[in-house]
Design a protein around this motif. Structure first.
Motif, mmCIF file in Angstrom:
data_model
loop_
_atom_site.group_PDB
_atom_site.id
_atom_site.type_symbol
_atom_site.label_atom_id
_atom_site.label_comp_id
_atom_site.label_asym_id
_atom_site.label_seq_id
_atom_site.Cartn_x
_atom_site.Cartn_y
_atom_site.Cartn_z
ATOM 1 N N SER A 35 -3.475 -87.220 36.523
ATOM 2 C CA SER A 35 -2.683 -86.954 37.714
ATOM 3 C C SER A 35 -3.013 -85.593 38.314
ATOM 4 O O SER A 35 -3.172 -84.599 37.600
ATOM 5 C CB SER A 35 -1.189 -87.014 37.381
ATOM 6 N N ASN A 38 2.165 -82.625 40.985
ATOM 7 C CA ASN A 38 3.410 -82.517 40.241
ATOM 8 C C ASN A 38 4.377 -83.578 40.747
ATOM 9 O O ASN A 38 4.097 -84.279 41.731
ATOM 10 C CB ASN A 38 4.004 -81.105 40.344
ATOM 11 N N ASN A 39 5.521 -83.708 40.084
ATOM 12 C CA ASN A 39 6.455 -84.779 40.433
ATOM 13 C C ASN A 39 6.945 -84.690 41.877
ATOM 14 O O ASN A 39 7.055 -85.701 42.573
ATOM 15 C CB ASN A 39 7.658 -84.752 39.485
ATOM 16 N N ARG A 226 -0.059 -92.844 36.487
ATOM 17 C CA ARG A 226 0.372 -92.428 37.823
ATOM 18 C C ARG A 226 -0.820 -92.074 38.698
ATOM 19 O O ARG A 226 -0.791 -92.282 39.908
ATOM 20 C CB ARG A 226 1.320 -91.217 37.725
ATOM 21 N N GLU A 283 11.263 -93.950 36.535
ATOM 22 C CA GLU A 283 11.223 -93.059 35.376
ATOM 23 C C GLU A 283 9.837 -92.973 34.756
ATOM 24 O O GLU A 283 9.503 -91.988 34.093
ATOM 25 C CB GLU A 283 12.246 -93.521 34.320
ATOM 26 N N GLY A 286 7.598 -90.164 37.016
ATOM 27 C CA GLY A 286 8.105 -88.837 37.329
ATOM 28 C C GLY A 286 9.062 -88.796 38.498
ATOM 29 O O GLY A 286 9.244 -87.741 39.111
ATOM 30 N N ASP A 289 14.993 -89.511 35.915
ATOM 31 C CA ASP A 289 15.224 -89.153 34.520
ATOM 32 C C ASP A 289 15.208 -90.426 33.683
ATOM 33 O O ASP A 289 16.041 -91.313 33.855
ATOM 34 C CB ASP A 289 16.576 -88.456 34.381
#
Length: 299
Positions: A35, A38-39, A226, A283, A286, A289
């Motif tokens: 990846s 970031n989320n 992802r 979940e 990312g 939760d």
């Protein structure tokens, strides 16, 4: 001596070429599988991609309904069920109200749609193998063929698009099965085969999108990286759609310099993939939760 020096130089150059190949291969593997976001960045890019793709589909509603592909409309129906989308539900409703032949295909969207046995079996006879699987799965008890005759339960016979379509048929069949154990085992095996291929697939073409989307639909989000979804988003065209081309490559693996427009097949598969990532399995990517998620396999 001169011959030995030439020989050593050849060995040296061959070693450098091999090293370069290894470095390039490692870089390609990292690029395809690790990846890059970031989320927060991924979530933003996902939302933007979905919005633009939905607009592309909505603008082409008439064209999509004029030459309807029931599998694509099924995907839009599932998108709407994951997250209410009036544009999609409206298109599906118009298709279901519209006269169509053979009518049995509508059972793919509506499990309660009445399937005529004669029409079903006549359609199975004239369709190619991929569609035979889906048609059989629409009403197994009425089909005059067995899954064994169709090769539907074969673990390793099918490849490429036939492999994903085999998975599609088995998913539908599993939805109706009382005992899902054997189907679960086969479906997971096919998903494993597809994800093993995705590790090494560089070209983000129609079949790349399809492999990711079908593995998620089978209920195995943990098998999807992802990064593979990021790459689908990165390959979205400026008009909001997708096509079957990555640089000069297509799903057929034949290079082409032809300019290709965005098309419904790749675009609807892509948005179906993105809806599953965002609304069904957040979940795993990312977006939520994991402890507070109740996401489960689609059966």
């Amino acid at each position: 001596m001169e011959r030995k020096r030439k020989y050593r130089r050849l060995i040296k150059y061959a070693g450098l070429i091999l090293l370069c190949c290894i470095v390039l291969w490692a870089a390609a593997m990292l690029y395809n599988n690790v990846s890059m976001q970031n989320n927060k960045a991924f979530s933003a890019s996902l939302d933007k991609s979905i919005s633009e793709a939905a607009a592309w589909i909505s603008e082409r509603e008439s064209a999509i309904l004029n030459t309807p592909n029931v599998a694509l409309l099924k995907m839009l129906d599932e998108c709407d069920k994951m997250h209410p989308t009036p544009e999609f539900s409206g298109m599906v409703k118009k298709f279901m109200l519209k006269g169509a032949r053979p009518k049995c295909w509508k059972a793919l969207i509506d499990p309660n749609w009445p399937v005529d046995k004669i029409e079903l079996n006549e359609t199975i006879k004239r369709e190619y193998i991929d569609n035979k699987w889906i048609l059989y799965a629409l009403s197994p008890q009425q089909a005059d063929v067995t899954p064994e005759q169709l090769g539907l339960f074969n673990y390793d016979a099918w490849n490429g698009r036939q492999l994903t379509h085999q998975l599609w048929g088995l998913i539908r069949l599993r939805e109706q099965a009382a005992d899902k154990t054997k189907l679960d085992k086969l479906i997971e095996h096919l998903c494993r085969r597809l994800t093993n291929e995705l590790y090494f697939n560089a070209a983000v073409v129609d079949i790349y999108i399809q492999k990711n989307a079908f593995v998620l639909r089978a209920g195995y989000p943990q098998k999807i990286h992802r990064r593979w979804i990021e790459r689908v988003i990165e390959n979205q065209r400026s008009d909001g759609g997708w096509n079957d081309k990555w640089f000069i490559f297509t799903s057929s693996r034949k290079p082409t310099l032809e300019q290709m427009q965005s098309d419904p097949h790749a675009t609807i598969q892509a948005i179906w993939l993105l809806y599953q990532a965002k609304y069904k399995y957040p979940e795993y990517f990312g977006l939520a939760d994991r402890k507070n998620s109740s996401s489960t396999k689609l059966k």
